[in-house]
Design a protein around this motif. Structure first.
Motif, mmCIF file in Angstrom:
data_model
loop_
_atom_site.group_PDB
_atom_site.id
_atom_site.type_symbol
_atom_site.label_atom_id
_atom_site.label_comp_id
_atom_site.label_asym_id
_atom_site.label_seq_id
_atom_site.Cartn_x
_atom_site.Cartn_y
_atom_site.Cartn_z
ATOM 1 N N GLY A 314 13.006 -3.275 -11.427
ATOM 2 C CA GLY A 314 13.099 -2.829 -10.047
ATOM 3 C C GLY A 314 12.491 -1.459 -9.778
ATOM 4 O O GLY A 314 12.472 -1.011 -8.615
ATOM 5 N N LEU A 315 11.971 -0.786 -10.822
ATOM 6 C CA LEU A 315 11.447 0.565 -10.627
ATOM 7 C C LEU A 315 10.259 0.628 -9.653
ATOM 8 O O LEU A 315 10.188 1.572 -8.851
ATOM 9 N N PRO A 316 9.313 -0.320 -9.676
ATOM 10 C CA PRO A 316 8.221 -0.229 -8.695
ATOM 11 C C PRO A 316 8.709 -0.296 -7.254
ATOM 12 O O PRO A 316 8.208 0.447 -6.390
ATOM 13 N N ALA A 317 9.678 -1.175 -6.967
ATOM 14 C CA ALA A 317 10.218 -1.254 -5.603
ATOM 15 C C ALA A 317 10.867 0.070 -5.215
ATOM 16 O O ALA A 317 10.702 0.555 -4.079
ATOM 17 N N LEU A 318 11.600 0.659 -6.163
ATOM 18 C CA LEU A 318 12.246 1.947 -5.895
ATOM 19 C C LEU A 318 11.211 3.032 -5.623
ATOM 20 O O LEU A 318 11.348 3.823 -4.679
ATOM 21 N N ALA A 319 10.149 3.078 -6.432
ATOM 22 C CA ALA A 319 9.111 4.097 -6.248
ATOM 23 C C ALA A 319 8.401 3.935 -4.908
ATOM 24 O O ALA A 319 8.139 4.917 -4.205
ATOM 25 N N LEU A 320 8.092 2.690 -4.539
ATOM 26 C CA LEU A 320 7.442 2.449 -3.250
ATOM 27 C C LEU A 320 8.371 2.809 -2.092
ATOM 28 O O LEU A 320 7.931 3.341 -1.069
ATOM 29 N N ALA A 321 9.670 2.520 -2.240
ATOM 30 C CA ALA A 321 10.637 2.849 -1.184
ATOM 31 C C ALA A 321 10.755 4.352 -0.988
ATOM 32 O O ALA A 321 10.952 4.836 0.135
ATOM 33 N N LEU A 322 10.622 5.113 -2.079
ATOM 34 C CA LEU A 322 10.738 6.568 -2.007
ATOM 35 C C LEU A 322 9.436 7.244 -1.581
ATOM 36 O O LEU A 322 9.388 8.471 -1.468
ATOM 37 N N ALA A 323 8.369 6.441 -1.373
ATOM 38 C CA ALA A 323 7.070 6.970 -0.947
ATOM 39 C C ALA A 323 6.551 8.029 -1.904
ATOM 40 O O ALA A 323 6.056 9.080 -1.502
ATOM 41 N N VAL A 324 6.643 7.766 -3.199
ATOM 42 C CA VAL A 324 6.195 8.716 -4.208
ATOM 43 C C VAL A 324 4.667 8.730 -4.252
ATOM 44 O O VAL A 324 4.006 7.784 -3.819
ATOM 45 N N PRO A 325 4.067 9.783 -4.785
ATOM 46 C CA PRO A 325 2.602 9.805 -4.937
ATOM 47 C C PRO A 325 2.159 8.799 -5.995
ATOM 48 O O PRO A 325 2.962 8.316 -6.801
ATOM 49 N N LEU A 326 0.872 8.511 -6.010
ATOM 50 C CA LEU A 326 0.323 7.473 -6.888
ATOM 51 C C LEU A 326 0.645 7.696 -8.368
ATOM 52 O O LEU A 326 1.002 6.731 -9.057
ATOM 53 N N PRO A 327 0.549 8.932 -8.919
ATOM 54 C CA PRO A 327 0.871 9.095 -10.348
ATOM 55 C C PRO A 327 2.311 8.695 -10.678
ATOM 56 O O PRO A 327 2.570 8.105 -11.735
ATOM 57 N N VAL A 328 3.261 9.001 -9.787
ATOM 58 C CA VAL A 328 4.658 8.632 -10.036
ATOM 59 C C VAL A 328 4.827 7.115 -9.926
ATOM 60 O O VAL A 328 5.559 6.496 -10.705
ATOM 61 N N LEU A 329 4.153 6.506 -8.968
ATOM 62 C CA LEU A 329 4.186 5.052 -8.856
ATOM 63 C C LEU A 329 3.639 4.406 -10.131
ATOM 64 O O LEU A 329 4.207 3.428 -10.636
ATOM 65 N N CYS A 330 2.549 4.962 -10.657
ATOM 66 C CA CYS A 330 1.976 4.414 -11.881
ATOM 67 C C CYS A 330 2.951 4.541 -13.055
ATOM 68 O O CYS A 330 3.043 3.639 -13.901
ATOM 69 N N ALA A 331 3.708 5.641 -13.109
ATOM 70 C CA ALA A 331 4.715 5.796 -14.163
ATOM 71 C C ALA A 331 5.801 4.730 -14.032
ATOM 72 O O ALA A 331 6.255 4.148 -15.034
ATOM 73 N N ALA A 332 6.239 4.469 -12.804
ATOM 74 C CA ALA A 332 7.241 3.428 -12.576
ATOM 75 C C ALA A 332 6.698 2.061 -12.963
ATOM 76 O O ALA A 332 7.408 1.240 -13.571
ATOM 77 N N MET A 333 5.434 1.810 -12.648
ATOM 78 C CA MET A 333 4.820 0.540 -13.014
ATOM 79 C C MET A 333 4.705 0.418 -14.535
ATOM 80 O O MET A 333 4.894 -0.662 -15.109
ATOM 81 N N PHE A 334 4.390 1.517 -15.210
ATOM 82 C CA PHE A 334 4.305 1.515 -16.671
ATOM 83 C C PHE A 334 5.642 1.122 -17.293
ATOM 84 O O PHE A 334 5.715 0.266 -18.182
ATOM 85 N N LEU A 335 6.716 1.744 -16.821
ATOM 86 C CA LEU A 335 8.046 1.445 -17.361
ATOM 87 C C LEU A 335 8.465 0.005 -17.056
ATOM 88 O O LEU A 335 9.094 -0.661 -17.882
ATOM 89 N N SER A 336 8.105 -0.466 -15.884
ATOM 90 C CA SER A 336 8.400 -1.855 -15.548
ATOM 91 C C SER A 336 7.669 -2.802 -16.497
ATOM 92 O O SER A 336 8.241 -3.797 -16.973
#
Length: 441
Positions: A314-336
């Motif tokens: 669920g980390l990518p959905a959380l990152a997108l919901a928080l409107a994080v910048p692209l590098p943070v989104l990529c980190a969430a996608m990596f962990l997912s």
């Protein structure tokens, strides 16, 4: 479910594997190497195709809801035909089923590419051709699972599944990044055309496989008997269907995020297809990096360990919901992606050690059927849900549901306790414990 240490849990591996190389990868037989290579080739095209399809809809003036409808159209025939695909894969030579499915997918994707390149296809055309690709997958997936199962001995299962997933996931990194870049630079049509070419190349490779002869069907009953027996194998294992029920909702949430909400957020706030391609590539990097770990790690409680990986979905959905910048989104996608590999390798080990080989494709078809059953509904409703809740609210809902499901499945004792079983050496097994004769190279 029977959880004793009886020999039946070691069923599912051929008495003789096709010819194997010597050296470090001596366990990797010819079929394993060919199937892995073909999976890498088809994965390169498939990783970029969802990006291209989503932006073909959006760039053509379609809405977020339209993206969801096209994705649902791809998933629906997969759900409807998976069980039939599993029954055929347990009756027919599996490489024949995979080759035919790849050729059909190449035809549907090639036609879709031609329509996108020559104009703006209508929504119904996008849905119809996406449905064709979904139908091809329904027949391919159960046969592919059975082919990998029979290509390695149980004592090498963890290493083999990790290497196989590393190959596939590595192609996802390159395919997603390439797909996003090509879509941004040249348009969606060329990425869809590349997908069709990759399917053709994969079909050519799989034609070279040396399959085992399928088990001779018992007299009477035909396909319906096969489906009934597969269902009995599936339903008799509570750990199996509990996880599948969990994934039926989880996959719907993940599909909505990956196919609908992610591209919409990327187009609105992150810079478009190239940014979403980088995010998907980060997801693939997490898949591959964790594959190295899983090739060596042998946890005792395989499903308990696997489900810890599910908590990361669920980390990518959380990152997108928080409107994080692209590098943070990529980190969430990596962990997912890391979580997907942790779960996926342990899940395949559980299936290999617990499911008889002669029923494997049917059981995995019921597995995928259940896991994907709500995905068409989830993607079809993704757009309306974003309208009702707002895009941020829909993303928060997906994130919370993923977390709750990951915790809830641990209430089932069999999920927490299912152990990794020590595999006997292949040469030590009696012939009676094996599914049938092997095809000689």
């Amino acid at each position: 479910m029977d959880t004793d240490e009886s020999p039946r849990h070691s069923r599912g591996v051929q008495s003789r594997l096709p010819s194997s190389p010597t050296g470090r990868f001596a366990w990797a037989g010819r079929n394993f190497r060919i199937q892995t290579a073909a999976t890498v080739v088809s994965g390169l095209g498939n990783a970029g195709a969802p990006i291209a399809t989503a932006f073909a809809v959006l760039d053509g003036g379609g809405s977020t809801s339209d993206v969801g409808y096209v994705t649902a159209a791809r998933l629906l025939p997969t759900v409807l035909l998976l069980v039939l695909g599993g029954a055929l894969a347990d009756r027919l030579p599996r490489h024949h089923v995979m080759v035919a499915a790849n050729l059909f997918s190449a035809l549907s994707q090639g036609t879709l590419a031609a329509l996108v390149l020559t104009g703006r296809p209508a929504l119904w055309q996008l849905m119809l051709l996406s449905a064709g690709a979904g139908a091809g997958y329904a027949f391919y997936a159960p046969a592919a699972g059975g082919m990998i199962l029979e290509s390695v001995a149980p004592e090498h299962a963890g290493r083999a599944f990790s290497v196989y997933r590393m190959g596939f996931n590595g192609s996802q990194i390159g395919g997603a990044a390439l797909g996003g870049a090509l879509t941004a630079a040249f348009g969606a049509g060329w990425v869809l055309a590349l997908d069709a070419v990759c399917f053709l190349a994969a079909a050519a490779l799989r034609f070279l496989l040396e399959p085992r002869s399928p088990a001779a069907p018992a007299e009477g009953g035909g396909m319906l008997r096969d489906l009934r027996e597969g269902w009995q194998e599936f339903a008799s294992r509570r750990w199996l269907w509990v996880v599948v029920v969990q994934f039926s909702v989880l996959v719907a949430c993940v599909a909505a995020v990956d196919a609908v909400y992610g591209p919409a957020v990327a187009k609105e706030r992150l810079g478009g297809a190239n940014a979403w391609g980088l995010a998907l590539a980060a997801h693939g990097a997490g898949l591959v990096a964790t594959g190295v770990l899983m090739a060596r790690w042998q946890p005792r409680r395989i499903l308990l360990t696997g489900n810890w990986g599910v908590f990361l979905f669920g980390l990518p959905a959380l990152a997108l919901a928080l409107a994080v910048p692209l590098p943070v989104l990529c980190a969430a996608m990596f962990l997912s992606g890391a979580g997907v590999t942790v779960f996926g390798v342990n899940w395949m080990i559980a299936l290999q050690q617990e499911i008889p080989a002669e029923a494997f494709s049917r059981v995995t078809a019921y597995d995928e059927l259940g896991s994907l059953s709500l995905a068409p509904l989830g993607t079809a409703l993704a757009g309306p849900a974003a309208g009702w809740l707002g895009l941020s609210g829909a993303l928060w809902t997906c994130a919370v549901v993923s977390l709750v499901l990951s915790a809830a499945v641990l209430l089932e004792p069999q999920v927490r306790r299912l152990p990794r079983r020590a595999a006997a050496p292949a040469g030590a097994r009696s012939a009676d414990a094996l599914p049938g004769p092997a095809t000689t190279p």
